[in-house]
Scaffold this active site. Structure first.
Site, PDB file in Angstrom:
ATOM      1  N   LEU A 195       0.850  -1.180   0.000  1.00 39.50           N
ATOM      2  CA  LEU A 195       0.000   0.000   0.000  1.00 39.50           C
ATOM      3  C   LEU A 195       0.891   1.236   0.000  1.00 39.50           C
ATOM      4  O   LEU A 195       1.995   1.220   0.549  1.00 39.50           O
ATOM      5  CB  LEU A 195      -0.905   0.035   1.239  1.00 39.50           C
ATOM      6  N   ASP A 196       0.396   2.321  -0.600  1.00 38.69           N
ATOM      7  CA  ASP A 196       1.107   3.598  -0.526  1.00 38.69           C
ATOM      8  C   ASP A 196       1.274   4.007   0.936  1.00 38.69           C
ATOM      9  O   ASP A 196       0.494   3.587   1.798  1.00 38.69           O
ATOM     10  CB  ASP A 196       0.323   4.704  -1.252  1.00 38.69           C
ATOM     11  N   MET A 197       2.244   4.848   1.203  1.00 38.20           N
ATOM     12  CA  MET A 197       2.520   5.290   2.562  1.00 38.20           C
ATOM     13  C   MET A 197       1.267   5.839   3.239  1.00 38.20           C
ATOM     14  O   MET A 197       0.983   5.523   4.394  1.00 38.20           O
ATOM     15  CB  MET A 197       3.616   6.367   2.554  1.00 38.20           C
TER      16      MET A 197
END
Length: 300
Positions: free
Chosen positions: A133-135
Site C-alpha cells: 500500500l502507498d505510505m
C-alpha cells in the site's frame, strides 16, 4: 500446522518427482531447486533426486523452513495484527507508514516492525510482502512467512478468489453510481511519481460502487482487478472524482482542514490459503480520520 508439506502420490502410473512437484503441486522451479539442493525433499523418509520415479502410495515430505537473513533493522513498532498462522500474517497498516525501507525511509517501516515481531516471538521468518500500500493509504497488507506461502499467494493472485476491496471518499457525486473503469495507466518518467491515463500504459481495471452520497462527495467501494501503482487515485481522478486529501491527483482542492492524506483504506481482503486452498476473508473498519471526514461531509 506443520513446517512440512506432506503429499501422498496416488496414481497407477509412475511419474518423475520433478514433474509431480512442478505440474501437479504447481511449485515454482526456484523453490524446487532450493529444496532439493538443501535436502528438504524426501520420499518415504529418504533423500531422492528429482529424477526419482514416484510410485502409487509414495509419501512426499517437503520442509519449508530454512534459515534466512534480511538486511532490515528490527524495530519495536506497534502492529495491528488482523490474522496470523504459521504461513501468513495480515496487518492493518496505519497511514503514514512506509511498507518497506527505502533511501528516504530507512527505518520505521512495516518491514522493520514485522522483523522485530518475528524475532521477539521466536519465529524464523523474513518479510515477504504479498501486497503493498502507498505510505498514506491505510488498511490490510498480506505477508507470507515462508517461500512456499509467498510462491502460492503470488501464483494465485490472478484468481477470482483473490480480491482486494477499498473504501474511498471522493470529491463530488458520481455520474454513474456503479461501473468499471478500464483505462491504461502510464508513468510519465523522470523524477515524478505521478501516473496518467495513456495508451502506452499497462492495462488497469477498477470496479466501483457508490455506497453513500453527500453534498460535496461520495463514499465509494472499490474492487481492484489489476494492481497498478496509484490505480484507484488515477482512475477516480479521471472520472472527475479525485480522493479527498489527494494533493497529487486532486491538486485543485484544498482539503488540509478535513484530512491530511488521501482518503483511501484497504478494508477487505479474500484469498485462498496457500496450504489448504480454503478462501480466507478478512475485514477491518475505517480509521478515525476517514470517519471524521465523513461526519464533516454529512454536516455540510
Amino acid at each position: 500446522m506443520s513446517s512440512k508439506l506432506n503429499f501422498l502420490f496416488e496414481k497407477d502410473e509412475e511419474m518423475p518427482l520433478k514433474e509431480y512437484l512442478k505440474f501437479h503441486l504447481k511449485l515454482s522451479s526456484r523453490l524446487i531447486r532450493g529444496a532439493i539442493r538443501e535436502d528438504r525433499i524426501r520420499v518415504n523418509g529418504e533423500i531422492v533426486k528429482l529424477s526419482y520415479k514416484l510410485k502409487n502410495g509414495d509419501s512426499i515430505d517437503i520442509s519449508i523452513q530454512k534459515d534466512e537473513e534480511q538486511n532490515i533493522e528490527p524495530e519495536k513498532i506497534d502492529l495491528d495484527i488482523v490474522y496470523e498462522d504459521e504461513d501468513i500474517i495480515v496487518i492493518n497498516k496505519t497511514y503514514g507508514m512506509v511498507v518497506h525501507p527505502t533511501k528516504s525511509y530507512p527505518n520505521g517501516t512495516l518491514a522493520n516492525g514485522l522483523l522485530y515481531y518475528f524475532k521477539s516471538s521466536g519465529q524464523n521468518c523474513i518479510v515477504r510482502l504479498v501486497s503493498r500500500l502507498d505510505m498514506d493509504t491505510s488498511g490490510l497488507i498480506l505477508v507470507a512467512k515462508n517461500q512456499f506461502a509467498h510462491m502460492a499467494l503470488a501464483r494465485d493472485m490472478g484468481e477470482d478468489s483473490f480480491k482486494k476491496w477499498y473504501l474511498a471518499v471522493a470529491h463530488n457525486k458520481f455520474t454513474e453510481k456503479e461501473g468499471t473503469i478500464n483505462l491504461p495507466i502510464y508513468r510519465t518518467g523522470g523524477e515524478s511519481i505521478k501516473r496518467i491515463v495513456d495508451h502506452r500504459g499497462q492495462e488497469s481495471i477498477t470496479h466501483y460502487k457508490v455506497i453513500e452520497e453527500y453534498t460535496a462527495g461520495s463514499l465509494v467501494q472499490v474492487l481492484l482487478e489489476t494492481g497498478r501503482t496509484h490505480q484507484i487515485r488515477v482512475h477516480l481522478s479521471r472520472l472527475g472524482n479525485p480522493l479527498y486529501g489527494d494533493s497529487l491527483y486532486g491538486e485543485e482542492y484544498d482539503d488540509d482542514l478535513l484530512i491530511n492524506r488521501q482518503a483511501l483504506h484497504a478494508y477487505k481482503l479474500s484469498f485462498p490459503h496457500p496450504r489448504t486452498g480454503e478462501v480466507i476473508s478478512l475485514e477491518c473498519g475505517l480509521p478515525e480520520d476517514i470517519k471524521k471526514l465523513i461526519e464533516e461531509l454529512k454536516k455540510s
